[in-house]
Scaffold this motif. Structure first.
Motif, PDB file in Angstrom:
ATOM      1  N   GLU A 173       0.828  -1.197   0.000  1.00 53.27           N
ATOM      2  CA  GLU A 173       0.000   0.000   0.000  1.00 53.27           C
ATOM      3  C   GLU A 173       0.871   1.259   0.000  1.00 53.27           C
ATOM      4  O   GLU A 173       0.572   2.244  -0.674  1.00 53.27           O
ATOM      5  CB  GLU A 173      -0.935  -0.011   1.197  1.00 53.27           C
ATOM      6  CG  GLU A 173      -1.906  -1.187   1.166  1.00 53.27           C
ATOM      7  CD  GLU A 173      -2.879  -1.167   2.323  1.00 53.27           C
ATOM      8  OE1 GLU A 173      -3.536  -0.132   2.537  1.00 53.27           O
ATOM      9  OE2 GLU A 173      -2.985  -2.190   3.026  1.00 53.27           O
ATOM     10  N   HIS A 231       2.290   1.714  -3.469  1.00 49.67           N
ATOM     11  CA  HIS A 231       1.252   2.210  -4.371  1.00 49.67           C
ATOM     12  C   HIS A 231       1.047   3.710  -4.175  1.00 49.67           C
ATOM     13  O   HIS A 231       0.970   4.483  -5.151  1.00 49.67           O
ATOM     14  CB  HIS A 231      -0.044   1.448  -4.118  1.00 49.67           C
ATOM     15  CG  HIS A 231      -1.160   1.801  -5.046  1.00 49.67           C
ATOM     16  ND1 HIS A 231      -1.031   1.793  -6.411  1.00 49.67           N
ATOM     17  CD2 HIS A 231      -2.443   2.167  -4.802  1.00 49.67           C
ATOM     18  CE1 HIS A 231      -2.170   2.138  -6.980  1.00 49.67           C
ATOM     19  NE2 HIS A 231      -3.052   2.374  -6.011  1.00 49.67           N
ATOM     20  N   ALA A 232       0.981   4.141  -2.911  1.00 48.55           N
ATOM     21  CA  ALA A 232       0.791   5.571  -2.622  1.00 48.55           C
ATOM     22  C   ALA A 232       1.964   6.411  -3.101  1.00 48.55           C
ATOM     23  O   ALA A 232       1.801   7.584  -3.452  1.00 48.55           O
ATOM     24  CB  ALA A 232       0.578   5.766  -1.124  1.00 48.55           C
ATOM     25  N   ASN A 275       3.575   5.887  -5.788  1.00 50.01           N
ATOM     26  CA  ASN A 275       3.608   5.771  -7.254  1.00 50.01           C
ATOM     27  C   ASN A 275       4.715   4.853  -7.755  1.00 50.01           C
ATOM     28  O   ASN A 275       5.181   4.994  -8.895  1.00 50.01           O
ATOM     29  CB  ASN A 275       3.737   7.152  -7.914  1.00 50.01           C
ATOM     30  CG  ASN A 275       2.520   8.022  -7.682  1.00 50.01           C
ATOM     31  OD1 ASN A 275       1.387   7.536  -7.714  1.00 50.01           O
ATOM     32  ND2 ASN A 275       2.747   9.299  -7.420  1.00 50.01           N
TER      33      ASN A 275
END
Length: 433
Positions: free
Chosen positions: A58, A61-62, A64
């Motif tokens: 996570e 993902h945050a 990028n």
């Protein structure tokens, strides 16, 4: 790309800048399993095991770092959305993670999202909607059946239908969560009527867990040729059993309180993609056995449906723990002792239109080798408690005692491939309340 083919993520020369991953027995860069973890004082998050560390998916993902991959929304209560992804998307995520963890130039960007596994709590990785336990270990079926039916250990349906029953999803726990000795009803042979009390014949069962990925609609089946598209990965499973409860209650409807008090799983989903190098041909059936019925027969499954896994069981007693002694190995054997393949049990499960969902868990049933050094339960090792085993420190066991800790391990290996593992599945037995 077929489900048994390898790619650059499996290359044996591939290493990671996460130093503990190189040579790691379970989680080298060639593995990359999904899990659910909590850093100290923080909420549960989706992660990937790499050596002795956990990569926060996570967080990546945050930041990028996964922008080139089409990902579903992350949920801190499970990896179900990842399991449900199409296989092409799963492979794309695996390739991206492999590059991030192999390329030294990515170290500075990725390092902030790594956590020491020893400082984290691991959880059941998915929200398990349903759990089904099968009975595909033919040597286990023979060994147990022989104790009750010496002349006819296997019932007539065994070689035609993958036998299974629906278990209890709510009592599945991750490795290291203790198991409480259950209280229930049993009927000793010398008693005229049953009694209620703690089980005196607590046992473990060495199984593989199969995580379902893409599901099927209610009323539709899963053809055997497509079954692999519905399997997301694997774990270890200890389906604890109270054998005295089981003997009394299982007729006529099968397992109930003897099984549903708790099951323990290893906390990582080792993906089908990671297991691609460790596919084997399903062993030929003994001469005279019937061929699988057409809905369970597929040439690709026959050639690639078995797994090159070595399964082990260890026992650590309270006395051994206090003395600082290593766990004693109880058994070691191959996963190829399964009479039915994973794809066959998936196809059979859905053959009547039963809908499977992402995050459902299937157990293979106890996997035992042909010889005693590979038996997958105490019921077999001690012949129903009649021949207790002696441990290296002199202790004996007919069945499990309070304070005993059962440890399951599995290693996948094949020529030209880096070995990977499924992670430990272990739990200690607490006294009944």
């Amino acid at each position: 790309m077929t489900w048994w083919q390898t790619d650059e993520t499996h290359a044996p020369e591939l290493t990671s800048w996460v130093e503990s991953a190189n040579g790691h027995s379970d989680f080298p860069i060639q593995n990359l399993p999904f899990g659910l973890f909590s850093p100290a004082g923080q909420a549960a998050r989706v992660g990937v095991a790499i050596g002795d560390m956990i990569l926060d998916l996570e967080g990546c993902h945050a930041a990028n770092l996964l922008e080139s991959v089409s990902l579903p929304p992350f949920h801190g209560d499970g990896v179900n959305a990842l399991l449900a992804m199409p296989q092409d998307a799963k492979r794309a995520l695996r390739r991206r993670l492999s590059r991030l963890l192999a390329d030294e130039a990515q170290r500075d960007a990725v390092s902030p999202h790594l956590h020491a596994a020893a400082d984290c709590t691991l959880h059941v990785p998915a929200r398990i909607g349903d759990y089904t336990d099968f009975y595909v270990g033919i040597h286990h079926a023979n060994n147990v059946g022989r104790q009750f039916r010496p002349d006819n250990p296997l019932l007539p349906n065994y070689k035609y239908v993958p036998i299974g029953y629906h278990g209890r999803a709510s009592s599945i726990r991750a490795s290291h969560v203790p198991v409480r000795r259950p209280v229930g009803q049993r009927k000793p042979p010398e008693a005229d009527s049953p009694i209620v009390g703690p089980t005196t014949r607590l046992d473990y069962e060495l199984e593989l867990g199969v995580w379902i990925g893409a599901g099927n609609e209610l009323g539709t089946s899963v053809p055997i040729a497509d079954a692999a598209q519905h399997v997301a990965g694997f774990c270890l499973l200890n389906d604890w059993s109270a054998r005295d409860f089981q003997a009394w209650e299982y007729q006529p409807l099968g397992p109930f309180l003897a099984k549903n008090f708790q099951s323990t799983i290893s906390p990582w989903v080792v993906t089908c993609e990671a297991m691609a190098p460790f596919r084997l041909a399903q062993p030929a059936r003994p001469e005279g056995d019937p061929a699988p019925l057409p809905y369970l027969l597929d040439e690709a499954d026959e050639q690639h449906g078995a797994l090159a896994l070595t399964l082990e069981v260890f026992l650590l007693t309270a006395r051994m723990r206090d003395a600082g002694e290593a766990p004693a190995q109880l058994s070691r054997g191959p996963a190829t002792s399964m009479y039915w393949t994973v794809n066959q049990i998936v196809a059979h499960h859905a053959s009547n239109g039963c809908n499977l969902n992402p995050g459902d868990l299937l157990g293979t049933g106890t996997i035992s080798a042909p010889t005693r050094d590979g038996f997958g339960s105490m019921m077999e090792l001690t012949i129903g408690g009649k021949e207790p085993i002696t441990l290296p420190n002199g202790e004996t066991r007919a069945f499990l005692e309070d304070g005993d800790e059962v440890i399951l391990r599995a290693a996948a290996s094949a020529p030209g491939a880096v070995s990977i593992g499924l992670g430990e599945c272990r739990a200690r037995i607490l006294p009944a309340t």
